[in-house]
Design a protein around this motif. Structure first.
Motif, mmCIF file in Angstrom:
data_model
loop_
_atom_site.group_PDB
_atom_site.id
_atom_site.type_symbol
_atom_site.label_atom_id
_atom_site.label_comp_id
_atom_site.label_asym_id
_atom_site.label_seq_id
_atom_site.Cartn_x
_atom_site.Cartn_y
_atom_site.Cartn_z
ATOM 1 N N SER A 1 29.800 61.874 50.569
ATOM 2 C CA SER A 1 30.460 62.739 49.538
ATOM 3 C C SER A 1 31.796 63.097 49.765
ATOM 4 C CB SER A 1 29.629 64.027 49.199
ATOM 5 O OG SER A 1 29.645 64.572 50.363
ATOM 6 N N GLU A 2 32.264 62.901 51.103
ATOM 7 C CA GLU A 2 33.536 63.244 51.492
ATOM 8 C C GLU A 2 34.550 62.488 50.871
ATOM 9 O OE1 GLU A 2 36.231 62.850 55.520
ATOM 10 O OE2 GLU A 2 34.294 62.491 55.738
ATOM 11 N N GLN A 3 35.614 62.944 50.492
ATOM 12 C CA GLN A 3 36.699 62.545 49.459
ATOM 13 C C GLN A 3 36.999 61.459 50.045
ATOM 14 O OE1 GLN A 3 40.662 63.983 49.037
ATOM 15 N NE2 GLN A 3 41.327 62.906 47.601
ATOM 16 N N GLY A 4 36.990 59.884 49.428
ATOM 17 C CA GLY A 4 37.916 58.645 49.948
ATOM 18 C C GLY A 4 36.545 57.737 50.647
ATOM 19 N N ARG A 5 35.356 58.549 50.845
ATOM 20 C CA ARG A 5 34.303 57.610 51.472
ATOM 21 C C ARG A 5 33.508 56.976 50.600
ATOM 22 N NH1 ARG A 5 34.803 56.545 56.698
ATOM 23 N NH2 ARG A 5 32.417 56.311 56.943
ATOM 24 N N THR A 6 33.282 57.333 49.486
ATOM 25 C CA THR A 6 32.330 56.717 48.497
ATOM 26 C C THR A 6 33.190 55.715 47.990
ATOM 27 O OG1 THR A 6 31.424 58.757 47.715
ATOM 28 C CG2 THR A 6 31.248 57.191 46.417
ATOM 29 N N ILE A 7 32.421 54.381 47.731
ATOM 30 C CA ILE A 7 32.855 53.115 47.174
ATOM 31 C C ILE A 7 33.062 53.635 45.513
ATOM 32 C CG2 ILE A 7 32.585 51.024 46.707
ATOM 33 C CD1 ILE A 7 32.845 51.289 49.551
ATOM 34 N N VAL A 8 34.387 53.637 45.288
ATOM 35 C CA VAL A 8 34.621 53.941 43.993
ATOM 36 C C VAL A 8 34.650 52.448 43.158
ATOM 37 C CG1 VAL A 8 35.564 55.961 44.380
ATOM 38 C CG2 VAL A 8 36.975 53.803 44.228
ATOM 39 N N HIS A 9 34.982 51.200 43.611
ATOM 40 C CA HIS A 9 35.205 50.007 42.722
ATOM 41 C C HIS A 9 35.277 48.687 43.742
ATOM 42 C CE1 HIS A 9 36.056 51.201 38.713
ATOM 43 N NE2 HIS A 9 36.577 52.190 38.950
ATOM 44 N N ASP A 10 34.896 47.638 43.160
ATOM 45 C CA ASP A 10 34.751 46.312 43.605
ATOM 46 C C ASP A 10 36.332 45.985 43.342
ATOM 47 O OD1 ASP A 10 32.501 46.574 44.865
ATOM 48 O OD2 ASP A 10 31.334 45.457 43.231
ATOM 49 N N VAL A 11 36.972 45.524 44.563
ATOM 50 C CA VAL A 11 38.264 44.931 44.280
ATOM 51 C C VAL A 11 38.075 43.174 44.710
ATOM 52 C CG1 VAL A 11 40.629 44.377 44.925
ATOM 53 C CG2 VAL A 11 39.660 46.895 44.910
ATOM 54 N N PRO A 12 37.777 42.262 43.752
ATOM 55 C CA PRO A 12 37.242 40.991 43.796
ATOM 56 C C PRO A 12 38.438 40.353 44.461
ATOM 57 C CG PRO A 12 37.767 41.286 41.756
ATOM 58 C CD PRO A 12 37.859 42.714 42.281
ATOM 59 N N LEU A 13 37.840 39.302 45.357
ATOM 60 C CA LEU A 13 38.994 38.602 46.015
ATOM 61 C C LEU A 13 39.747 37.542 45.134
ATOM 62 C CD1 LEU A 13 36.720 36.677 48.735
ATOM 63 C CD2 LEU A 13 38.641 38.400 49.128
ATOM 64 N N ASN A 14 39.389 37.339 43.991
ATOM 65 C CA ASN A 14 40.073 36.678 42.757
ATOM 66 C C ASN A 14 40.939 37.765 42.035
ATOM 67 O OD1 ASN A 14 38.200 37.836 41.373
ATOM 68 N ND2 ASN A 14 37.672 35.964 40.033
ATOM 69 N N VAL A 15 41.111 38.937 42.628
ATOM 70 C CA VAL A 15 41.923 39.861 41.791
ATOM 71 C C VAL A 15 43.411 39.193 41.128
ATOM 72 C CG1 VAL A 15 43.043 41.020 43.483
ATOM 73 C CG2 VAL A 15 42.559 42.254 41.503
ATOM 74 N N ALA A 16 43.810 38.445 42.107
ATOM 75 C CA ALA A 16 45.443 37.934 41.648
ATOM 76 C C ALA A 16 45.215 36.799 40.546
ATOM 77 C CB ALA A 16 45.664 37.078 42.883
ATOM 78 N N GLN A 17 44.046 36.401 40.326
ATOM 79 C CA GLN A 17 43.920 35.518 39.069
ATOM 80 C C GLN A 17 43.561 36.190 37.962
ATOM 81 O OE1 GLN A 17 42.319 34.440 42.259
ATOM 82 N NE2 GLN A 17 44.390 33.754 42.591
ATOM 83 N N GLN A 18 43.442 37.522 37.978
ATOM 84 C CA GLN A 18 42.983 38.165 36.771
ATOM 85 C C GLN A 18 43.976 38.486 35.858
ATOM 86 O OE1 GLN A 18 40.696 41.749 37.960
ATOM 87 N NE2 GLN A 18 39.132 40.683 38.726
ATOM 88 N N PRO A 19 43.758 38.414 34.291
ATOM 89 C CA PRO A 19 44.735 38.358 33.558
ATOM 90 C C PRO A 19 45.699 39.703 33.780
ATOM 91 C CG PRO A 19 42.857 37.688 32.397
ATOM 92 C CD PRO A 19 42.581 37.889 33.784
ATOM 93 N N ASP A 20 44.734 40.831 33.933
ATOM 94 C CA ASP A 20 45.490 42.139 34.039
ATOM 95 C C ASP A 20 44.897 42.943 35.112
ATOM 96 O OD1 ASP A 20 47.021 44.379 33.574
ATOM 97 O OD2 ASP A 20 46.353 44.866 31.639
ATOM 98 N N PRO A 21 45.061 42.892 36.336
ATOM 99 C CA PRO A 21 44.437 43.730 37.457
ATOM 100 C C PRO A 21 44.841 45.124 37.382
ATOM 101 C CG PRO A 21 46.253 42.542 38.363
ATOM 102 C CD PRO A 21 46.153 42.081 37.094
ATOM 103 N N TYR A 22 46.018 45.568 36.793
ATOM 104 C CA TYR A 22 46.481 46.920 36.801
ATOM 105 C C TYR A 22 45.680 48.003 36.378
ATOM 106 C CZ TYR A 22 50.273 43.586 37.812
ATOM 107 O OH TYR A 22 50.803 42.746 38.438
ATOM 108 N N LEU B 1 42.476 48.198 36.813
ATOM 109 C CA LEU B 1 41.519 48.503 38.208
ATOM 110 C C LEU B 1 42.153 49.264 39.203
ATOM 111 C CD1 LEU B 1 39.212 47.988 39.759
ATOM 112 C CD2 LEU B 1 40.103 45.835 40.421
ATOM 113 N N PHE B 2 43.604 48.801 39.333
ATOM 114 C CA PHE B 2 44.255 49.726 40.478
ATOM 115 C C PHE B 2 44.346 51.144 39.712
ATOM 116 C CE2 PHE B 2 46.621 45.626 41.461
ATOM 117 C CZ PHE B 2 45.260 45.262 42.275
ATOM 118 N N GLU B 3 44.440 51.311 38.766
ATOM 119 C CA GLU B 3 44.796 52.650 37.854
ATOM 120 C C GLU B 3 43.289 53.535 38.090
ATOM 121 O OE1 GLU B 3 46.544 56.345 36.761
ATOM 122 O OE2 GLU B 3 47.388 54.400 37.517
ATOM 123 N N ARG B 4 42.465 52.872 37.708
ATOM 124 C CA ARG B 4 41.042 53.635 38.068
ATOM 125 C C ARG B 4 40.927 54.036 39.310
ATOM 126 N NH1 ARG B 4 39.572 49.203 34.153
ATOM 127 N NH2 ARG B 4 38.548 48.268 35.881
#
Length: 420
Positions: A2-23, A25-28
């Protein structure tokens, strides 16, 4: 957790560079806090920095290491990489005095004077590549311009001979470092082996028969900076791959972004004085490094109100930081006339700031400026087509089909004995 920053909030896939709009995800991720725990693959959890100020702090903090040798769970893999991966001898993963020693070698050879003197040649090569398809009225700007132009520039700068030159564009995956998929790591290993086989005899030749090129200058500086032959080979490979793939991505991503924003395209076309600032904005808006760069904690490390334990990987999200609303007004808007904004982080920051940044800026400025001047009605051949991205950890276009009014070649050629 429960500590801030310890909970996994999202997956960042290895192919994030190939996604049409990854931004988005970063904002979330950023909305949960500027330092968060994320998952890169089913077995690898890391920390990700998405805030601009925190990214600058991490990039300049000597307490963070560039070497993954001490990361929890990677000891066996890193021992293997030390034995087999020549890039582990490069400044890419060096810290402290070792990094200074290696960087000094390049700094002495990769001078502002050498880059400035190359500008007319970059213009000639740019015109030669554009001449090749000017009369046709159509082109794939990736295959016919963004990829071959930086390679032609590097060939002249480094001193890569035409004969037997390997296809560096296809070998760019050699930059891939762990963690990654076994398939990509194997592909990277083959690429590094081929480049090592290419460069080792060429370095030996330049030591005996120096020329007026960067490789000869590196060889001349080797003894003074106490650089081993393996480190010199690693330096040559790193400069070639990093200087080619990143600049190709900058040019292709930049042109694609302008074509997707016709108002910005027109503003830059009609006012070339905007070009230097526009290159910085294109780097901020759609730079070639999307996921970010890795740093590693040697001791517990506090950043953004979160304490990261020792032996952990931190991904400094350069693309995320470049769109941090705390630092940029309307960060998701492309504005080639932006003024008085914080320095974009596409080239990194601090002691690891990209040495090739001045060259990349010069190439992009000349390439994009000439393209807009010569083909003022440049447009996407199919505006509705969902274009794909290049494979790898860097963000670049796989293809960029464009159309324009056919034009006459300017007559500039790349020089005798060298193909455009």
């Amino acid at each position: 957790m429960s500590e801030q920053g310890r909970t996994i909030v999202h997956d960042v896939p290895l192919n994030v560079a190939q996604q049409p709009d990854p931004y988005p995800l970063f904002e979330r991720i950023r909305k949960h806090g500027v330092v968060q725990r994320v998952r890169l693959n089913p077995t690898l959890e890391v920390w990700m920095v998405t805030g601009y100020d925190e990214a600058v702090a991490a990039l300049t903090d000597p307490r963070l290491s560039s070497s993954p040798a001490g990361v929890n769970g990677l000891a066996e893999e890193m021992a293997h990489q030390e034995r087999t991966n020549v890039l582990m001898a490069s400044m890419l993963v060096a810290d402290g005095s070792d990094h200074t020693r290696l960087r000094n070698l390049v700094s002495k050879a990769f001078t502002a004077r050498r880059i400035e003197a190359l500008a007319p040649r970059i213009q000639e090569l740019t015109d030669a590549h554009l001449d090749a398809f000017a009369a046709r009225g159509t082109a794939d700007l990736v295959a016919e311009f963004a990829l071959p132009l930086p390679m032609a520039v590097l060939a002249e700068l480094i001193g890569i001979p035409d004969e037997g030159q390997p296809d560096f564009a296809k070998l760019a995956v050699g930059l891939i470092m762990p963690p990654n998929t076994p398939e990509r790591l194997a592909k990277g290993a083959r690429a590094r082996a081929e480049l090592t086989e290419f460069y080792e005899p060429l370095i030996a030749l330049r030591k005996k028969e120096p020329r007026d090129d960067l490789l000869s200058a590196l060889c001349a500086a080797q003894a003074e900076e106490r650089i081993t032959d393996r480190e010199l080979t690693a330096m040559a490979i790193l400069l070639t791959l990093a200087g080619h793939e990143t600049t190709a991505g900058l040019i292709a991503n930049g042109v694609h972004a302008l074509l997707r924003h016709p108002g910005q395209f027109a503003a830059l076309r009609d006012d070339p004085s905007l070009l230097p600032g526009a290159i910085e904005e294109l780097l901020r808006y759609e730079g070639p490094v999307s996921r970010g760069v890795a740093r590693f904690t040697v001791d517990p490390y506090e950043i953004g109100g979160v304490t990261v334990p020792a032996g952990e990987m931190i991904i400094i999200g350069l693309a995320a930081a470049n769109r941090d609303p705390a630092r940029y007004d309307r960060p998701d808007i492309l504005d080639v006339a932006r003024r008085e904004v914080p320095q974009q982080l596409a080239f990194g920051h601090g002691v690891h700031f990209c040495l090739g940044a001045p060259l990349a800026r010069a190439e992009a400025r000349i390439a994009i400026g000439t393209l807009l001047r010569r083909f003022p009605d440049l447009r996407l051949t199919d505006p509705d087509e969902d274009l794909t991205r290049r494979e790898g950890i860097l963000r670049g276009m796989a293809t960029l089909p464009v159309s324009f009014t056919p034009a006459s070649p300017v007559g500039a050629r790349a020089g005798a004995g060298r193909r455009p």
